[in-house]
Design a protein around this motif. Structure first.
Motif, PDB file in Angstrom:
ATOM      1  N   ALA A  32      44.573 -23.125 -14.723  1.00  0.00           N
ATOM      2  CA  ALA A  32      43.927 -24.183 -13.942  1.00  0.00           C
ATOM      3  C   ALA A  32      43.140 -25.139 -14.837  1.00  0.00           C
ATOM      4  O   ALA A  32      42.063 -25.600 -14.467  1.00  0.00           O
ATOM      5  N   GLY A  33      43.685 -25.403 -16.033  1.00  0.00           N
ATOM      6  CA  GLY A  33      43.055 -26.356 -16.925  1.00  0.00           C
ATOM      7  C   GLY A  33      41.862 -25.833 -17.686  1.00  0.00           C
ATOM      8  O   GLY A  33      41.169 -26.604 -18.355  1.00  0.00           O
ATOM      9  N   LYS A  34      41.617 -24.545 -17.602  1.00  0.00           N
ATOM     10  CA  LYS A  34      40.457 -23.943 -18.281  1.00  0.00           C
ATOM     11  C   LYS A  34      40.921 -22.918 -19.311  1.00  0.00           C
ATOM     12  O   LYS A  34      41.890 -22.202 -19.094  1.00  0.00           O
ATOM     13  N   VAL A  35      40.172 -22.843 -20.402  1.00  0.00           N
ATOM     14  CA  VAL A  35      40.465 -21.885 -21.472  1.00  0.00           C
ATOM     15  C   VAL A  35      39.571 -20.669 -21.304  1.00  0.00           C
ATOM     16  O   VAL A  35      38.346 -20.789 -21.291  1.00  0.00           O
ATOM     17  N   PHE A  36      40.171 -19.511 -21.193  1.00  0.00           N
ATOM     18  CA  PHE A  36      39.442 -18.256 -21.049  1.00  0.00           C
ATOM     19  C   PHE A  36      39.588 -17.441 -22.327  1.00  0.00           C
ATOM     20  O   PHE A  36      40.712 -17.206 -22.782  1.00  0.00           O
ATOM     21  N   GLY A  37      38.456 -17.011 -22.891  1.00  0.00           N
ATOM     22  CA  GLY A  37      38.511 -16.303 -24.160  1.00  0.00           C
ATOM     23  C   GLY A  37      37.752 -15.000 -24.188  1.00  0.00           C
ATOM     24  O   GLY A  37      37.726 -14.313 -25.210  1.00  0.00           O
ATOM     25  N   TYR A  38      37.122 -14.668 -23.074  1.00  0.00           N
ATOM     26  CA  TYR A  38      36.360 -13.414 -22.989  1.00  0.00           C
ATOM     27  C   TYR A  38      36.954 -12.562 -21.880  1.00  0.00           C
ATOM     28  O   TYR A  38      37.216 -13.068 -20.780  1.00  0.00           O
ATOM     29  N   TRP A  39      37.102 -11.254 -22.158  1.00  0.00           N
ATOM     30  CA  TRP A  39      37.858 -10.382 -21.266  1.00  0.00           C
ATOM     31  C   TRP A  39      37.165  -9.056 -21.032  1.00  0.00           C
ATOM     32  O   TRP A  39      36.517  -8.511 -21.936  1.00  0.00           O
ATOM     33  N   GLY A  40      37.361  -8.528 -19.809  1.00  0.00           N
ATOM     34  CA  GLY A  40      36.961  -7.160 -19.539  1.00  0.00           C
ATOM     35  C   GLY A  40      38.070  -6.204 -19.948  1.00  0.00           C
ATOM     36  O   GLY A  40      39.118  -6.622 -20.458  1.00  0.00           O
ATOM     37  N   GLN A  41      37.865  -4.921 -19.693  1.00  0.00           N
ATOM     38  CA  GLN A  41      38.839  -3.912 -20.099  1.00  0.00           C
ATOM     39  C   GLN A  41      39.969  -3.751 -19.081  1.00  0.00           C
ATOM     40  O   GLN A  41      40.991  -3.133 -19.392  1.00  0.00           O
ATOM     41  N   GLY A  42      39.782  -4.293 -17.890  1.00  0.00           N
ATOM     42  CA  GLY A  42      40.820  -4.240 -16.868  1.00  0.00           C
ATOM     43  C   GLY A  42      40.630  -3.124 -15.869  1.00  0.00           C
ATOM     44  O   GLY A  42      40.029  -2.090 -16.173  1.00  0.00           O
ATOM     45  N   THR A  43      41.158  -3.332 -14.669  1.00  0.00           N
ATOM     46  CA  THR A  43      41.159  -2.306 -13.625  1.00  0.00           C
ATOM     47  C   THR A  43      42.534  -2.342 -12.963  1.00  0.00           C
ATOM     48  O   THR A  43      43.062  -3.407 -12.653  1.00  0.00           O
ATOM     49  N   GLN A  44      43.119  -1.173 -12.757  1.00  0.00           N
ATOM     50  CA  GLN A  44      44.494  -1.085 -12.269  1.00  0.00           C
ATOM     51  C   GLN A  44      44.541  -1.206 -10.748  1.00  0.00           C
ATOM     52  O   GLN A  44      43.775  -0.552 -10.026  1.00  0.00           O
ATOM     53  N   VAL A  45      45.466  -2.024 -10.278  1.00  0.00           N
ATOM     54  CA  VAL A  45      45.754  -2.156  -8.850  1.00  0.00           C
ATOM     55  C   VAL A  45      47.225  -1.788  -8.644  1.00  0.00           C
ATOM     56  O   VAL A  45      48.110  -2.359  -9.282  1.00  0.00           O
TER      57      VAL A  45
END
Length: 129
Positions: free
Chosen positions: A112-125
């Motif tokens: 959506a036109g934005k740069v994301f560079g920080y992340w969590g470890q994730g959660t499974q669905v």
């Protein structure tokens, strides 16, 4: 430094609902835009939804009308309400944050036109039919 911790994933049947949460810390929450991404086995990571500090949102076409992104700035927490879940929603879901229009970390995605560079470890669905 930016820390993001997701929770709320699990296994549900098709048509069910889940609510994901992401607790953010280590930075001024309102100065970053936030988002949710997901990655299914063997597939590329894809953007799901974003929200700005002013509350404006964007969604992937595949989740429009079913998912809602929201945030509580007082609690530094991001949410993703997922309704009418489908088996194709099965994936690892990641909370993400960004602030600059350039990649300032080693692992960035644009949505959506934005740069994301920080992340969590994730959660499974996992959604079963």
């Amino acid at each position: 430094q930016v820390q993001l911790v997701e929770s709320g994933g699990g296994s549900v049947q098709a048509g069910g609902s889940l609510r994901l949460s992401c607790a953010a810390s280590g930075y001024t929450y309102s100065s970053y835009y936030m988002g949710w991404f997901r990655q299914a086995p063997g597939k590329e990571r894809e953007g799901v939804a974003t929200i700005d500090s002013d509350g404006s949102t964007s969604y992937a076409d595949s989740v429009k009308g079913r998912f809602t992104i929201s945030q509580d700035n007082a609690k530094n927490t991001l949410y993703l309400q997922m309704n009418s879940l489908k088996p194709e929603d099965t994936a690892m879901y990641y909370c993400a944050a960004g602030r600059l229009p350039v990649c300032s970390s080693t692992y960035c995605y644009i949505f959506a036109g934005k740069v994301f560079g920080y992340w969590g470890q994730g959660t499974q669905v996992t959604v079963s039919s």
